[in-house]
Design an enzyme around this catalytic site. Structure first.
Site, PDB file in Angstrom:
ATOM      1  N   LYS A 109      32.529  23.605  48.344  1.00 45.02           N
ATOM      2  CA  LYS A 109      31.757  23.253  49.524  1.00 45.02           C
ATOM      3  C   LYS A 109      30.348  23.813  49.411  1.00 45.02           C
ATOM      4  O   LYS A 109      30.147  25.008  49.570  1.00 45.02           O
ATOM      5  CB  LYS A 109      32.428  23.832  50.783  1.00 45.02           C
ATOM      6  N   TYR A 128      50.093  38.381  41.786  1.00 47.12           N
ATOM      7  CA  TYR A 128      50.950  37.750  42.790  1.00 47.12           C
ATOM      8  C   TYR A 128      52.431  37.779  42.412  1.00 47.12           C
ATOM      9  O   TYR A 128      53.208  36.957  42.890  1.00 47.12           O
ATOM     10  CB  TYR A 128      50.480  36.314  43.044  1.00 47.12           C
ATOM     11  N   ASN A 130      42.519  30.531  51.729  1.00 51.52           N
ATOM     12  CA  ASN A 130      42.188  31.457  52.821  1.00 51.52           C
ATOM     13  C   ASN A 130      41.217  32.567  52.411  1.00 51.52           C
ATOM     14  O   ASN A 130      41.203  33.639  52.989  1.00 51.52           O
ATOM     15  CB  ASN A 130      43.464  31.991  53.492  1.00 51.52           C
ATOM     16  N   HIS A 153      41.794  38.097  49.545  1.00 47.14           N
ATOM     17  CA  HIS A 153      43.026  38.882  49.438  1.00 47.14           C
ATOM     18  C   HIS A 153      42.738  40.311  49.838  1.00 47.14           C
ATOM     19  O   HIS A 153      41.691  40.846  49.517  1.00 47.14           O
ATOM     20  CB  HIS A 153      43.531  38.863  47.986  1.00 47.14           C
ATOM     21  N   GLU A 201      47.226  47.585  42.551  1.00 49.82           N
ATOM     22  CA  GLU A 201      46.206  46.546  42.357  1.00 49.82           C
ATOM     23  C   GLU A 201      44.898  47.133  41.796  1.00 49.82           C
ATOM     24  O   GLU A 201      44.228  46.496  40.993  1.00 49.82           O
ATOM     25  CB  GLU A 201      45.976  45.796  43.676  1.00 49.82           C
TER      26      GLU A 201
HETATM   27  P1  GDP Z   1      48.363  37.638  52.433  1.00 49.65           P
HETATM   28  O1  GDP Z   1      48.815  39.019  52.077  1.00 49.65           O
HETATM   29  O2  GDP Z   1      47.909  37.499  53.841  1.00 49.65           O
HETATM   30  O3  GDP Z   1      47.331  37.106  51.464  1.00 49.65           O
HETATM   31  O4  GDP Z   1      49.645  36.674  52.327  1.00 49.65           O
HETATM   32  P2  GDP Z   1      50.922  36.713  51.349  1.00 49.65           P
HETATM   33  O5  GDP Z   1      50.942  37.949  50.519  1.00 49.65           O
HETATM   34  O6  GDP Z   1      52.111  36.406  52.173  1.00 49.65           O
HETATM   35  O7  GDP Z   1      50.672  35.459  50.405  1.00 49.65           O
HETATM   36  C1  GDP Z   1      49.717  35.517  49.373  1.00 49.65           C
HETATM   37  C2  GDP Z   1      48.903  34.257  49.408  1.00 49.65           C
HETATM   38  O8  GDP Z   1      49.760  33.159  49.088  1.00 49.65           O
HETATM   39  C3  GDP Z   1      48.331  33.903  50.781  1.00 49.65           C
HETATM   40  O9  GDP Z   1      47.098  34.553  51.048  1.00 49.65           O
HETATM   41  C4  GDP Z   1      48.171  32.409  50.667  1.00 49.65           C
HETATM   42  O10 GDP Z   1      46.969  32.074  49.975  1.00 49.65           O
HETATM   43  C5  GDP Z   1      49.350  32.011  49.801  1.00 49.65           C
HETATM   44  N1  GDP Z   1      50.471  31.565  50.635  1.00 49.65           N
HETATM   45  C6  GDP Z   1      51.304  32.318  51.377  1.00 49.65           C
HETATM   46  N2  GDP Z   1      52.214  31.564  52.029  1.00 49.65           N
HETATM   47  C7  GDP Z   1      51.924  30.285  51.683  1.00 49.65           C
HETATM   48  C8  GDP Z   1      52.500  29.023  52.014  1.00 49.65           C
HETATM   49  O11 GDP Z   1      53.464  28.926  52.785  1.00 49.65           O
HETATM   50  N3  GDP Z   1      51.932  27.914  51.439  1.00 49.65           N
HETATM   51  C9  GDP Z   1      50.860  27.992  50.600  1.00 49.65           C
HETATM   52  N4  GDP Z   1      50.333  26.879  50.079  1.00 49.65           N
HETATM   53  N5  GDP Z   1      50.296  29.164  50.266  1.00 49.65           N
HETATM   54  C10 GDP Z   1      50.811  30.298  50.792  1.00 49.65           C
HETATM   55 MG    MG Z   2      49.845  39.678  50.390  1.00 54.31          MG
END
Ligand code: GDP
Ligand code: MG
Length: 159
Positions: free
Chosen positions: A20, A60, A123, A126, A137
């Protein structure tokens, strides 16, 4: 770390800025870094880097096996990220609050994701979810070590 300060890893994903052009025009990188800087946290490390698949998968690893895992690794590896280490009192918890909820539509206005992101798979940023994961990390992203400088504003921010 002489005082009782936590450290956290933040990864500012720049893919959005490439997707973007308005993101670049609006100066999103500086805006996000600025929030942590103005809050008073210490910047201990920062670099722009391309993320190799192995590093993305390690970062991850807790999500391995989930349906979104391959897309998530592809996303984190798809462009350079700005990797940062911030230090300060409760920075992990504060940082998570400043970043907002995982799903941008659940993120409060005023948070980074609440203000600048629309979808969970893009989003923007991280943040480590616990002090223990931050330690892991930091070792993963900054094997070269961190900078232990002291700000001249220190006594005006830290009591
Ligand atoms: P965070 O700690 O808030 O970043 O979230 P998590 O550790 O649960 O997940 C890591 C990253 O995976 C998130 O920031 C999202 O970018 C991605 N993610 C998590 N849940 C989903 C989901 O249900 N669908 C998709 N497409 N991406 C997800
Ligand atoms: Mg996380």
């Amino acid at each position: 770390q002489s005082e009782n300060l936590d450290t956290t890893v933040l990864l500012l994903d720049l893919e959005k800025a490439y997707d973007k052009p308005d993101g670049v025009q609006r100066g999103l990188i500086a805006e996000i870094i600025s929030r942590f800087e103005k809050k008073g946290f210490y910047l201990r490390g920062m670099k722009l880097m391309d993320v190799k698949k192995a590093l993305g998968e390690q970062h991850y690893a807790e999500h391995e096996g989930k349906p979104f895992f391959p897309g998530l690794v592809k996303y984190i590896c798809s462009g350079p990220v700005v990797a940062m280490v911030w230090e300060g009192p409760n920075v992990v918890a504060s940082g998570r609050q400043m970043i907002g909820a995982t799903k941008p539509h659940e993120s409060a206005a005023g948070t980074i994701r609440g203000d600048y992101a629309l979808t969970v798979g893009r989003n923007l940023i991280h943040g480590s979810d616990a002090v223990e994961s931050a330690k892991k990390e930091i070792a993963l992203w900054f094997p070269e070590g961190l900078s232990q400088w002291k700000s001249c504003q220190h006594p005006w921010i830290y009591e």
